[in-house]
Scaffold this active site. Structure first.
Site, PDB file in Angstrom:
ATOM      1  N   ILE A 375       0.983  -1.244  -0.338  1.00 30.86           N
ATOM      2  CA  ILE A 375      -0.432  -0.106   0.064  1.00 30.86           C
ATOM      3  C   ILE A 375       0.818   1.639   0.090  1.00 30.86           C
ATOM      4  O   ILE A 375       0.575   2.389  -1.131  1.00 30.86           O
ATOM      5  CB  ILE A 375      -0.814  -0.114   1.288  1.00 30.86           C
ATOM      6  CG1 ILE A 375      -2.298  -1.650   1.049  1.00 30.86           C
ATOM      7  CG2 ILE A 375      -1.632   1.161   1.901  1.00 30.86           C
ATOM      8  CD1 ILE A 375      -2.645  -1.607   2.343  1.00 30.86           C
ATOM      9  N   ASP A 376       2.213   1.384   0.895  1.00 31.01           N
ATOM     10  CA  ASP A 376       2.915   2.236   0.862  1.00 31.01           C
ATOM     11  C   ASP A 376       3.168   2.684  -1.057  1.00 31.01           C
ATOM     12  O   ASP A 376       3.657   3.724  -1.186  1.00 31.01           O
ATOM     13  CB  ASP A 376       3.757   1.966   1.919  1.00 31.01           C
ATOM     14  CG  ASP A 376       4.761   3.145   2.533  1.00 31.01           C
ATOM     15  OD1 ASP A 376       3.888   4.191   2.731  1.00 31.01           O
ATOM     16  OD2 ASP A 376       5.223   3.192   3.460  1.00 31.01           O
TER      17      ASP A 376
END
Length: 649
Positions: A375-376
């Site tokens: 996600i990052d």
């Protein structure tokens, strides 16, 4: 170098920008070395010894590196300037003995003395004792048991493999195979000098009270040991075959597993024990992957990266260059976007276990890790893509749209985001005796959540209810002193440096009480020399180390990025703290345009596994100096070539 001010800052930025552009590969990506600790190198030698493929030239170069990292007291640490670490010291000592170092040599005696004084081999972590058990230096019976039958646990039961974070899951599955086989290769030498009492080298540890979690799991472990002796053989064979199949299915195109060292080494051992010969393509590809992780120094030493970070480095470099004033249509940036779009992951991975109906669309950290986009990286790649004026905006817009949808679908029920999975928050995996090697679950964190919130604001979704839930979670997660905890960077400076730009991007006014508290915290933590720094010990001892440590380029840049976002720059309140921070960057820049940063400012597992990203010392100062001189980027207007996602929905 000159004093503070726009002229000297511009000169420093120009040098840094030129240097950063020079580091781009011909394919469009950037990648700095990812430095960890010598357990990577020691375990590489032990793996090759176990498989019978260790050669003297490789051993000599690796041993030179391990010796070069030894502290003056004879020990090894897990980060620059850190304290002695027992398990790391044991693994380094064994590797050097394997390389032929005389146990009577002063550097070996000093290491052995520290090991004995710290409790000997018996006091090391489970992973270290597993490596020793492979050669009979530690009995398998005195290790926590993790049976391969764990593969049969349904996903709704606690402690099924998907209750663990992806990095732990990929490591534990092969270790269940190793634990079931309990192999012992002939030991090339004894290690009696590393026991506190050679007459009782494998002391029993007293059980914790049965009413405590430790006591419960210790007694469960005794039951599992009994089961190992009486396992139903047909069932065990099926479990081993299923585990091996699970491992093979997750091998990446480059031969690695998850793009990181621990799953790779244990997967190779596990598959070899399951009958995969060294000539098998799976094994050959796995071993070849380590060659790509190898760094050779100019003076003939050899060390291994635990992982590689090209996607992360490339998106950060792209953001930095645009913020520094490089034209949004610069060929280097267009090339970077082409490469990043080519790395988009459009297949389902383990994340789909919890989100089976969610369409894929994201990026991983590494060159090859299609099973585990994160996600990052996905959030930061979107921010990078939005900054570049690409000649095919439709292609970019499609990738951005898929990424936004995927990240929104990965939001946890509390409104925040973890790194790889949704709601991976069980506390039970961390309590297992087997899991003493660092964080093994993936709960939401402030830094990842902040990057997603910033991305959503950039695509026009600041007012979306899902974004507002993320903002509210961040406000609740703020520490009493005004900072935020950094899960994937060190630590409170990283967390705060991530959150403030996100909150402002999402529409919070810079006079909001949470932002003012964070600004005061940063002002209080500024060093006398004008920079900021935070030692890894803040994870263990935040009272004394939060926001405290030698000034570093990356952490000074994070603090500046936060202050600038909060309106403390020359276009706003003209905060003297900002001027002192910029002056520190200008004064400490090296002639070639980068900064010296031996300190570790990246985090794999808080405290347990620390990282020095060699490109951090360049990309973040470029970003900070660019924003100081040019202002912080306007939301939704970065490249001017892509639609606002939220406006179209």
């Amino acid at each position: 170098m000159g004093g503070t001010g726009p002229a000297s800052a511009q000169e420093a930025l120009s040098r840094a920008t030129t240097h950063l552009l020079s580091l781009q590969s011909s394919e469009g990506w950037w990648k700095g070395d990812l430095e960890t600790n010598v357990t990577m190198d020691a375990e590489d030698l032990l793996l090759r010894q176990f498989l019978g493929i260790r050669d003297e030239e490789l051993t000599k170069a690796t041993a030179e590196w391990i010796r070069s990292q030894q502290r003056d007291d004879g020990t090894w640490s897990t980060f620059y300037g850190g304290p002695a670490e027992l398990s790391t010291t044991v693994e380094a000592y064994v590797a050097l003995k394997l390389a032929g170092d005389d146990p009577g040599a002063p550097h070996m005696q000093a290491a052995a003395r520290h090991i004995r004084d710290s409790g000997g081999i018996a006091a090391t972590r489970v992973f270290t004792r597993i490596w020793l058990a492979l050669f009979g230096w530690w009995p398998w019976e005195r290790l926590p048991e993790m049976p391969p039958e764990i593969m049969f646990l349904p996903r709704w039961l606690p402690l099924n493999i998907y209750a663990f974070g992806c990095w732990a899951r990929q490591t534990i599955v092969p270790l269940t195979v190793v634990s079931a086989h309990r192999p012992v290769r002939p030991a090339p030498f004894a290690l009696t000098e590393l026991h506190t009492d050679p007459a009782n080298p494998f002391p029993q540890r007293p059980l914790a009270p049965p009413t405590s979690w430790d006591g419960i799991f210790e007694r469960l472990d005794k039951f599992l040991h009994a089961y190992h002796r009486r396992a139903v053989r047909p069932l065990r064979r099926v479990a081993l075959a299923q585990a091996a199949r699970w491992i093979v299915e997750r091998q990446e195109a480059d031969g690695c597993w998850g793009g990181i060292q621990p799953p790779a080494v244990y997967s190779l051992i596990a598959l070899h024990l399951q009958g995969y010969e060294l000539e098998h393509p799976v094994m050959q590809a796995g071993l070849a992957a380590f060659d790509r992780f190898t760094v050779h120094t100019e003076d003939g030493m050899r060390w291994l990266e635990a992982c590689q970070s090209p996607v992360w480095d490339t998106c950060l470099a792209t953001i930095a260059l645009v913020d520094a004033g490089v034209g949004a249509d610069h060929p280097a940036l267009v090339s970077a976007v082409d490469w990043m779009i080519g790395e988009e992951i459009t297949r389902r991975g383990d994340w789909s276990v919890r989100r089976p109906s969610l369409a894929p669309g994201g990026w991983a950290f590494e060159f090859e890790n299609d099973n585990y986009p994160d996600i990052d990286d996905t959030a930061e790649v979107v921010l990078a893509l939005r900054r570049v004026a690409h000649p095919d905006p439709g292609r970019v817009s499609g990738a951005v749209g898929r990424a936004v949808d995927w990240n929104l679908g990965m939001q946890s029920k509390n409104g925040a985001w973890g790194a790889f999975d949704v709601d991976n928050t069980s506390t039970l995996p961390n309590k297992l005796p087997f899991c003493d090697f660092g964080e093994v679950v993936d709960p939401p964190s402030a830094d990842v959540t902040a990057h997603v919130v910033e991305m959503l604001a950039e695509v026009g979704m600041a007012d979306d209810p899902r974004t507002r839930r993320g903002v509210q979670w961040l406000l609740r997660d703020q520490e009493e002193d005004g900072s935020w905890f950094g899960r994937w960077g060190t630590n409170y400076i990283y967390g705060t440096g991530s959150v403030l730009p996100a909150l402002v991007a999402a529409g919070l006014p810079d006079d909001h009480p949470a932002i003012r508290r964070a600004v005061r915290w940063l002002e209080d933590r500024q060093n006398a020399d004008g920079g900021w720094g935070e030692d890894m010990r803040s994870y263990e001892d935040p009272k004394n180390w939060a926001g405290r440590g030698d000034s570093t380029a990356s952490q000074t840049a994070w603090a500046l990025m936060a202050l600038l976002a909060a309106g403390e720059g020359p276009q706003g309140r003209a905060n003297p703290a900002v001027e002192r921070g910029v002056d520190w960057l200008v004064r400490t820049q090296l002639p070639e345009g980068t900064w010296d940063e031996p300190q570790f400012t990246g985090t794999g597992f808080p405290w347990d596994f620390s990282i020095n990203y060699h490109l951090y010392r360049l990309v973040f100062p470029v970003t900070a100096l660019g924003r100081y001189l040019n202002g912080t980027p306007g939301i939704g207007t970065l490249a001017g070539s892509l639609p606002r996602i939220g406006a179209a929905r």
